[in-house]
Design a protein around this motif. Sequence first.
Motif, short mmCIF file in Angstrom:
data_model
loop_
_atom_site.label_atom_id
_atom_site.label_comp_id
_atom_site.label_asym_id
_atom_site.label_seq_id
_atom_site.Cartn_x
_atom_site.Cartn_y
_atom_site.Cartn_z
N CYS A 37 0.83 -1.20 0.00
CA CYS A 37 0.00 0.00 0.00
C CYS A 37 0.88 1.26 0.00
CB CYS A 37 -0.91 0.02 1.22
SG CYS A 37 -1.95 1.49 1.34
N LYS A 52 -8.82 -2.99 -9.15
CA LYS A 52 -8.28 -2.08 -8.14
C LYS A 52 -7.91 -2.91 -6.92
CE LYS A 52 -10.94 1.97 -9.58
NZ LYS A 52 -11.94 3.00 -9.17
N HIS A 60 -7.27 2.02 1.77
CA HIS A 60 -6.95 2.74 0.54
C HIS A 60 -7.22 1.83 -0.66
CE1 HIS A 60 -4.80 5.10 -2.45
NE2 HIS A 60 -4.04 4.05 -2.72
N GLU A 62 -6.40 1.42 -4.68
CA GLU A 62 -5.50 1.90 -5.72
C GLU A 62 -5.85 1.26 -7.05
OE1 GLU A 62 -1.32 2.48 -4.86
OE2 GLU A 62 -0.82 1.35 -6.67
N ALA A 66 -2.65 3.86 -11.29
CA ALA A 66 -2.10 4.80 -10.30
C ALA A 66 -0.62 4.57 -10.08
CB ALA A 66 -2.85 4.67 -8.98
N ASN A 67 0.13 5.66 -9.91
CA ASN A 67 1.57 5.61 -9.64
C ASN A 67 2.36 4.96 -10.77
OD1 ASN A 67 1.38 6.80 -6.98
ND2 ASN A 67 0.49 4.86 -6.32
#
Length: 299
Positions: A37, A52, A60, A62, A66-67
């Motif tokens: 995470c 996800k 959380h 994600e 993402a990232n």
Amino acid sequence: MEQFEGKNILNFIKELPNDATCKEYLAKYKWQDGFVCPKCCGNRGCMKKDYKYHCYTCHHVESATANTLFHKVKFGLQKAFCVVFEMTTSSKSLSSTQLAERYGVSQTSMWFFMQKVRKAMESSKKYPLSDLVHVDEFTVGGKEDGKQGRSYDSKKKKAVIAVELTNKHQVKRVYIKSIDDYFSKSLTPIFEEHISTSAKIFTDKWRGYEPLKATYDITQIESSNGKNFKKLHIIIHQIKSWLRTIPTHVSKEHIQKYFDEFCYCINRSQSKQTIWHNSIIRMIDNEPMTWKQIKQNVT
């Protein structure tokens, strides 16, 4: 879903026919070593049906993009995957104008994404040239006069190239770096970043290489209008042809990205079966970039 290999675009579309399958592919390889995470560093969680990841510790959630350099892609993940496929398997450079028309998106959005792909193509600088290496400078842009030697035309973009050759004088690897001038200070970075001190290096008799002899094994010989550096000049011709296929102006601020793209593709010419997948992994491993960062050429 297995790793995609090959250069056949019909097989590519068959295996990744929509955004959902592309998201599944991205998620598989993003978290292939397990989930961590980004908020709490916890490693307990589960994959949700929309690919996800939900963290059990801090809750959380994600997304697969993402990232990564796919973060906030403007035109869908399948189109993004196709753009990476075309950029990595084509033998010619592609312009954002061409691909924007092909995929029905704005030229601005396409240019922005293609610059992200080129960011992923930057050299890791982990594998310096270590055998027989030829080094020279060249220029691109402006009016081509066909003359050998250094040009001081302010409209031309200057660069230095290092080509590693096999024992049979076949091209093994290539690196190119944009430079401001031909002085030793400007020539030094390509040596420090891409050439081992154990390499046997040949250059022409330009005095800018003289100070580098204290660190590197450099032999200076007559160029004879390029005859003593035939393979190197073939590569220079190829990079110029590569850039000419782009119908829009390439600024000095961004020319290095196009050099990186060319080197990335030519250095993997023997591994085209896996070049797309390896590029996707690089896109995953790189941090997201904003429009401002790319426009300002922030690395």
